[in-house]
Design an enzyme around this catalytic site. Structure first.
Site, short mmCIF file in Angstrom:
data_model
loop_
_atom_site.label_atom_id
_atom_site.label_comp_id
_atom_site.label_asym_id
_atom_site.label_seq_id
_atom_site.Cartn_x
_atom_site.Cartn_y
_atom_site.Cartn_z
N ASP A 89 0.84 -1.20 0.00
CA ASP A 89 0.00 0.00 0.00
C ASP A 89 0.88 1.26 0.00
O ASP A 89 2.11 1.17 0.06
CB ASP A 89 -1.05 -0.05 1.12
CG ASP A 89 -0.44 0.09 2.51
OD1 ASP A 89 0.74 0.48 2.60
OD2 ASP A 89 -1.15 -0.17 3.49
N LYS A 117 -2.32 4.96 -3.76
CA LYS A 117 -1.93 6.15 -3.00
C LYS A 117 -3.12 6.55 -2.13
O LYS A 117 -4.25 6.15 -2.41
CB LYS A 117 -1.63 7.29 -3.98
CG LYS A 117 -0.50 6.98 -4.94
CD LYS A 117 0.09 8.28 -5.44
CE LYS A 117 1.36 8.04 -6.21
NZ LYS A 117 1.12 7.35 -7.49
#
Ligand code: SAH
Length: 451
Positions: free
Chosen positions: A227, A249
């Site tokens: 992530d 993002k």
């Protein structure tokens, strides 16, 4: 059969000198086995045979009581030439010279394969270190050179074999019997048993704050799905041939949706890959672990979870703020400033009124002005100390120390990710830091004095 065995034995004896023997691993169907001996060594062999559901007889003069649990009826008598005739495999686990010479004598007239435990030159065959998954068997042998090495290799192989392989082999066996052969689907099913997902907490950012276990998994991974929080410093530790996929993002336009992430995990697992789902901090803290594991459980995909150091505690610590401190904070809460869809989460604001309490807010920076507004409205003291810590533990870490009433203006243009820390503990930082500096100065002075 008897004739052939006889030939093999003769061939070994006559043509190949012992040191150059070649061995052939084969699976014997329903061998007739005689185990001679009732001591520790025989017990070990008996256990192996039992574990493999092999029928065998025992002849011995003495027997250890441990044999009882194996549920075999031994013949308690001295071995005789006649006894050996009914068997095609003989294991001599007695270590007894008289038994050895009796067997040597039988060898001249009878055809059987002999294993004299721990005497390689008196063996026609060796036992392998075994892994047994029903019809699927793995046998490791060092031709008697080192049973210990064989066992180590076996245990390493065991680590990578999925325990549910047995049922897949059984299913395939049934299918083959019914003449259903679909190589593609067998491939996919077998590969996917080897695939796995490991959720790894990457910690707040500093690669030295990764757990040892997490780093090991990262190094073993075929694919890493990470992530946005995972720092480039941590990604630089990934092996070159590992595929790295950025899953998004914060509030970014090119985020993968949860469904897309699930599909990617699924796809790579079905290809037999080791997938590491790398998440910032600790995956159990606002890590969407439930959504992803629910998917894996529903799809029978194995997974492990390796915790990480959460930014909520280490982020404060990296700015010299202890989340608890005797007399200043008896406990702390970790909350999220955001709900699904970027909505403000306000169910925690009352926490700011609790004396001697620390509240750490994740995903709250962009909500600073609304936090201030709501907190002042319910009577939280305007001079409540607050810290904003960005990029905690990374080289670009920044810290701002302020109070509730000034938080909104102070939070403008602060880089993300950031945590907000509310509570009197924020003021302990100066004391801690200056004490540490004094200590370091003292140590330096002492060192200079003595050198
Ligand atoms: N699982 C993570 C938190 C995920 S929520 C953990 O345990 O740390 C994402 C939030 O974590 C960010 O919005 C930010 O508030 C915080 N965060 C994560 N890493 C951070 C860092 N290095 N510095 C400051 N805040 C961080």
């Amino acid at each position: 059969m008897t004739h052939t065995l006889h030939k093999i034995i003769r061939y070994e004896e006559v043509i190949a000198p012992q040191s150059e023997l070649n061995t052939l691993p084969i699976l014997l169907r329903n061998p007739k086995i005689l185990l001679i001996g009732g001591g520790k060594v025989a017990l070990q062999k008996a256990e192996v045979l039992k574990d493999n559901n092999i029928d065998f007889k025992i002849i011995t003069i003495n027997i250890l009581p441990q044999f009882k649990k194996l549920d075999i009826k031994p013949s308690l008598k001295p071995i005789e030439v006649e006894d050996i005739k009914r068997f095609n495999i003989v294991i001599n686990a007695t270590g007894n010279k008289d038994v050895e010479s009796l067997i040597d004598k039988c060898k001249l007239t009878q055809s059987f394969l002999l294993n004299t435990v721990d005497v390689p030159e008196k063996c026609d065959f060796y036992f392998s270190a075994l892994l047994n998954y029903g019809k699927l068997k793995v046998a490791i042998s060092s031709d008697g050179a080192s049973p210990t090495i064989s066992k180590i290799v076996r245990n390493k192989i065991k680590e990578v074999i999925p325990s549910n392989i047995e049922s897949l082999v059984d299913t395939e066996f049934e299918k083959r019997r019914s003449k259903i052969i679909d190589i593609k689907s067998v491939n996919r099913d077998a590969e996917s048993l080897f695939g796995s997902v490991t959720f790894v907490g990457a910690g707040p950012g500093d690669p030295d704050l990764l757990t040892v276990k997490g780093l090991k998994e990262i190094k073993k991974a075929d694919v890493i799905l990470h992530d946005y929080l995972v720092s480039k410093e941590i990604l630089s530790l990934v092996n070159r041939d590992t595929k790295i996929i950025n899953c998004g993002k914060p509030h970014g336009s090119n985020n993968l949706t949860q469904e897309e992430i699930n599909n990617k995990m699924d796809y790579y697992v079905r290809e037999g890959k080791r997938v590491v789902r790398l998440k910032g901090g600790d995956p159990f803290v606002f890590g969407r672990l439930v959504e992803e594991t629910e998917y894996l459980i529903a799809n029978n995909i194995r997974f492990e979870i390796i915790p990480g150091i959460t930014s909520s505690i280490s982020g404060a610590g990296s700015a010299f703020i202890p989340v608890t401190a005797r007399g200043t904070s008896n406990g702390f809460s970790v909350v999220s400033g955001c709900l699904k869809g970027n909505r403000f989460n306000d169910n925690w604001i009352e926490l700011l009124k609790i004396p001697n309490h620390t509240t750490v807010v994740l995903m709250g920076l962009k909500k600073a002005s609304i936090i201030v507004e709501k907190a002042l409205r319910i009577g939280v003291k305007p001079n409540l100390p607050v810290a904003i810590i960005s990029n905690a533990t990374l080289p670009n870490q920044t810290e701002i120390f302020t109070t509730l009433e000034n938080l909104a203006s102070q939070s403008i243009n602060v880089p993300t990710p950031a945590i907000l820390v509310f509570g009197d503990v924020v003021n302990l930082r100066d004391k801690l830091k200056s004490n540490k500096n004094i200590l370091e100065q003292n140590l330096k002075n002492t060192f200079e004095y003595y050198s």
